[in-house]
Design an enzyme around this catalytic site. Structure first.
Site, PDB file in Angstrom:
ATOM      1  N   ARG A 157       0.840  -1.198   0.000  1.00  0.00           N
ATOM      2  CA  ARG A 157       0.000   0.000   0.000  1.00  0.00           C
ATOM      3  C   ARG A 157       0.875   1.248   0.000  1.00  0.00           C
ATOM      4  O   ARG A 157       1.949   1.260   0.610  1.00  0.00           O
ATOM      5  CB  ARG A 157      -0.901   0.034   1.233  1.00  0.00           C
ATOM      6  CG  ARG A 157      -1.935  -1.078   1.272  1.00  0.00           C
ATOM      7  CD  ARG A 157      -2.874  -0.908   2.463  1.00  0.00           C
ATOM      8  NE  ARG A 157      -2.151  -0.740   3.700  1.00  0.00           N
ATOM      9  CZ  ARG A 157      -2.523   0.070   4.697  1.00  0.00           C
ATOM     10  NH1 ARG A 157      -3.611   0.802   4.585  1.00  0.00           N
ATOM     11  NH2 ARG A 157      -1.818   0.145   5.794  1.00  0.00           N
ATOM     12  N   SER A 192       7.272  -5.518   6.975  1.00  0.00           N
ATOM     13  CA  SER A 192       6.917  -6.527   7.981  1.00  0.00           C
ATOM     14  C   SER A 192       7.556  -7.888   7.705  1.00  0.00           C
ATOM     15  O   SER A 192       6.879  -8.904   7.519  1.00  0.00           O
ATOM     16  CB  SER A 192       5.395  -6.644   8.073  1.00  0.00           C
ATOM     17  OG  SER A 192       4.836  -5.427   8.476  1.00  0.00           O
ATOM     18  N   ASP A 248       4.804  -3.119  11.677  1.00  0.00           N
ATOM     19  CA  ASP A 248       3.433  -2.657  11.883  1.00  0.00           C
ATOM     20  C   ASP A 248       3.107  -2.383  13.346  1.00  0.00           C
ATOM     21  O   ASP A 248       2.297  -1.501  13.656  1.00  0.00           O
ATOM     22  CB  ASP A 248       2.432  -3.654  11.283  1.00  0.00           C
ATOM     23  CG  ASP A 248       2.663  -5.086  11.733  1.00  0.00           C
ATOM     24  OD1 ASP A 248       3.602  -5.333  12.509  1.00  0.00           O
ATOM     25  OD2 ASP A 248       1.910  -5.974  11.294  1.00  0.00           O
TER      26      ASP A 248
END
Length: 510
Positions: A108, A177, A230
Site C-alpha cells: 500500500r 513486515s 506494523d
C-alpha cells in the site's frame, strides 16, 4: 390356537424381541458414543482452563522474559529488538508525508496530510496494489523498481504534477513486515524472507537503501525517514491520538507487541544514548513461552505439523492464523470417537481448511437452529445434516478455544504493564502518581489493532473481561485498550514526520 397359529405367535414375539434388542442396543451405543464425544469436549475445556491465578503466573513469566531479553542477546525467547524509535508523534506534526506498507502479497502507498497543533490528520489517501507473483522470487532490483514506479504514479496523481521530481522533497515512512535487524531509525538489514518471498540477493542488505536507490532511479525526490514494523507504527498512531499510550498489541493473523522502555533498562546495549531517555522495544512476543501456558494435545500436534516446530508458541495459541485449525483438530477427534457427524469427512484432515473467520462465524451464530454452523460444517468441512445438539457442541469448542486465546492475550498485555510498572501493584513504579498523603492511578492506554480483536466481538469481550480480572476492579478502569486502525500505514507516515529532519535521529550506541 392351532400349532400354526402358535408358531406364528412365537415367531412374532421373537422378532419383536429381536427388534427391541437392536433398538435398545443402538440407543446404548449412541449414549456411549455421546459420552465419548462429551469426554473429548470436557477434556479440552479442562486443558484450556485459564483461571485468574494461572493468568497471573503468565503475567509474571512475561515480565521475567522481558527482563531477560533486555539483559542479553539470546537471553530469552523474546527477542526484545531495539527499534531506534526514541520519540513518538505528539500532535504537533505538520505538512504532507508518505508511507509505504509492504508485508505480504499486496503493498500500500499512503499520503497523509497533518495539520499540526493537535488539529489531527486532515486527510489521508491510500492505494493498494498486488505484487506480481514472479517479483516475489525475482531480484531486489526488480521488486523495488516495481514499487518505486507505483509510488511515482501515486505521487504524481496526488500532487497533481506530471513529474514527481518537481515536487518538493518528501519524507517517507516504510513499514516492512519481515524479519529485520534494525541499524538506525531509518535503516535495517533483512534477516530472512517469509510469506512466500524468496529474493536471495536481498538477504543481508539494507532494506531502506534498496528502496532509496529505486526511488532515485525514478527521479523521486523522497527520503526514507523511518523504517518500522506494523506494531511500532500502531504505537506511533496510538500515541499521536493519546499521549498516555505506552504499548501496542497486534492480534490478527499473527500477533506481536511493542512498548516504551527506559533506556537504562536496556542492559544489552550499555551506553545507549537517546534524546528522550527511552525507546520503543519490539518484543516479537509471538515466540513467548512458559510452562504456565495451558497447552493441549491439539497444540502439540499443530506445532509438530507446522513449518516452524518449537517456534512461535504463544502465537500458535492466540492468533488468527491458528485458532480455526485447533477447532478443526478437535472436531476431527470428535468424529473419530463417534459417528455423530456420520462417516469421517476427508476434509477434516486438511490443515487450515477451517479459517478463523469461519470459526468466529460459527461461534457468533445467534440463530435458533444454528443454521450458519450447519452451512459451514457442510460447505467447508463436508459434514452434512448435523443434528442441532451436535452443532451446539461445535459452538462450545469454538468458545473454549477463543476464550483461552483472548485471556492469554490479556495476560501478555498485563505482563508488559507489570514490566514497566503500570499494573498498579507495589513500589514507586507501580503506576500510581504520588500526591501528598494520597496517590492516584496513572491513566494507561494500550493501542490495539488486528481483526481478531477489532472484528471478533466474543474475542474482544473475553479479552476485556480478563484484563479486569487480572488487574482488579480498582485498577482496571485506568487501563484502556484503544482500537487503533491502520498503524502500519498512517503510523509509518507519522514517524516519517517525527524523524523528518536528517539530523533528528540522535540515538547512539556507544
Amino acid at each position: 390356537m392351532g400349532k400354526v397359529g402358535l408358531g406364528l405367535a412365537v415367531g412374532w414375539a421373537a422378532a419383536t424381541c429381536a427388534i427391541a434388542a437392536v433398538i435398545v442396543g443402538r440407543r446404548v451405543r449412541r449414549r456411549r458414543e455421546w459420552r465419548r464425544v462429551m469426554a473429548v469436549v470436557e477434556e479440552l475445556e479442562e486443558a484450556c482452563s485459564t483461571p485468574v491465578g494461572r493468568l497471573r503466573q503468565v503475567v509474571d513469566a512475561m515480565a521475567v522474559e522481558m527482563h531477560a531479553g533486555l539483559a542479553s542477546e539470546g537471553g530469552s525467547k523474546l527477542k526484545m529488538l531495539i527499534t531506534f524509535v526514541d520519540r513518538l508523534p505528539n500532535g504537533s506534526e505538520k505538512d504532507t508525508y508518505y508511507a509505504l506498507d509492504l508485508g505480504g502479497t499486496y503493498f500500500r502507498v499512503l499520503r497523509v496530510q497533518l495539520g499540526g497543533d493537535r488539529s489531527g490528520i486532515l486527510r489521508h489517501d491510500v492505494e493498494r496494489q498486488p505484487i506480481p507473483q514472479h517479483l516475489m522470487t525475482s531480484t531486489s532490483e526488480d521488486l523495488f523498481d516495481f514499487i518505486a514506479s507505483s509510488l511515482q504514479e501515486f505521487v504524481q496523481k496526488e500532487e497533481g504534477v506530471s513529474e514527481a521530481s518537481t515536487v518538493k522533497k518528501r519524507e517517507l515512512g516504510f513499514t516492512f513486515s519481515f524479519p529485520v535487524k534494525q541499524t538506525s531509525v531509518s535503516s535495517g538489514i533483512l534477516i530472512k524472507w517469509t510469506k512466500g518471498f524468496a529474493i536471495e540477493d536481498m538477504v543481508g542488505r539494507d532494506v531502506s537503501e534498496c528502496l532509496q536507490q529505486a526511488m532515485s532511479k525514478k527521479g523521486l525526490n523522497m527520503r526514507v525517514a523511518a523504517l518500522v514494523n506494523d506494531t511500532v507504527g500502531t504505537m506511533a498512531l496510538g500515541h499521536y491520538h493519546d499521549k498516555d499510550t505506552v504499548a501496542a498489541v497486534i492480534i490478527g493473523t499473527g500477533t506481536n507487541a511493542c512498548y516504551w522502555e527506559r533506556a537504562d533498562a536496556i542492559i544489552k546495549c550499555q551506553g545507549l544514548l537517546t534524546t528522550s531517555g527511552g525507546m520503543v522495544i519490539n518484543m516479537e512476543w509471538g515466540n513467548f513461552w512458559s510452562t504456565h501456558l495451558p497447552r493441549t494435545s491439539y497444540d502439540i500436534e499443530l506445532d509438530v505439523d507446522s513449518p516452524n516446530p518449537n517456534d512461535q508458541g504463544f502465537e500458535k495459541m492466540i492468533s488468527g492464523m491458528y485458532l480455526g485449525d485447533i477447532v478443526r483438530r478437535v472436531i476431527l477427534r470428535m468424529s473419530q470417537e463417534a459417528d455423530i457427524f456420520g462417516p469421517v469427512s476427508p476434509k477434516l484432515s486438511e490443515p487450515f481448511i477451517l479459517r478463523t473467520p469461519l470459526m468466529a462465524a460459527m461461534h457468533e451464530d445467534n440463530s435458533s437452529d444454528l443454521r450458519e454452523v450447519a452451512r459451514i460444517l457442510n460447505e467447508v468441512l463436508g459434514i452434512p445434516d448435523v443434528p442441532l445438539k451436535v452443532r451446539k457442541l461445535v459452538v462450545k469448542v469454538c468458545d473454549v478455544v477463543t476464550q483461552r486465546a483472548a485471556r492469554l492475550a490479556a495476560a501478555g498485555t498485563v505482563g508488559i504493564l507489570k514490566k514497566i510498572g503500570r499494573d498498579g501493584r507495589g513500589g514507586v513504579t507501580s503506576g500510581r502518581i504520588k500526591g501528598g498523603s494520597h496517590s492516584k492511578m496513572r491513566r494507561t492506554a494500550v493501542a490495539i489493532e488486528g481483526g481478531l480483536y477489532t472484528s471478533y466481538s466474543m474475542f474482544r469481550e473475553y479479552m476485556n473481561e480478563a484484563m479486569t480480572e487480572i488487574l482488579g476492579e480498582d485498577i482496571s478502569p485506568y487501563v484502556i485498550l484503544k482500537i487503533t486502525e491502520d498503524g502500519s500505514g498512517i503510523g509509518a507516515a507519522l514517524l516519517a514526520a517525527t524523524y523528518s529532519s536528517p539530523g533528528v535521529a540522535n540515538v547512539q550506541l556507544l
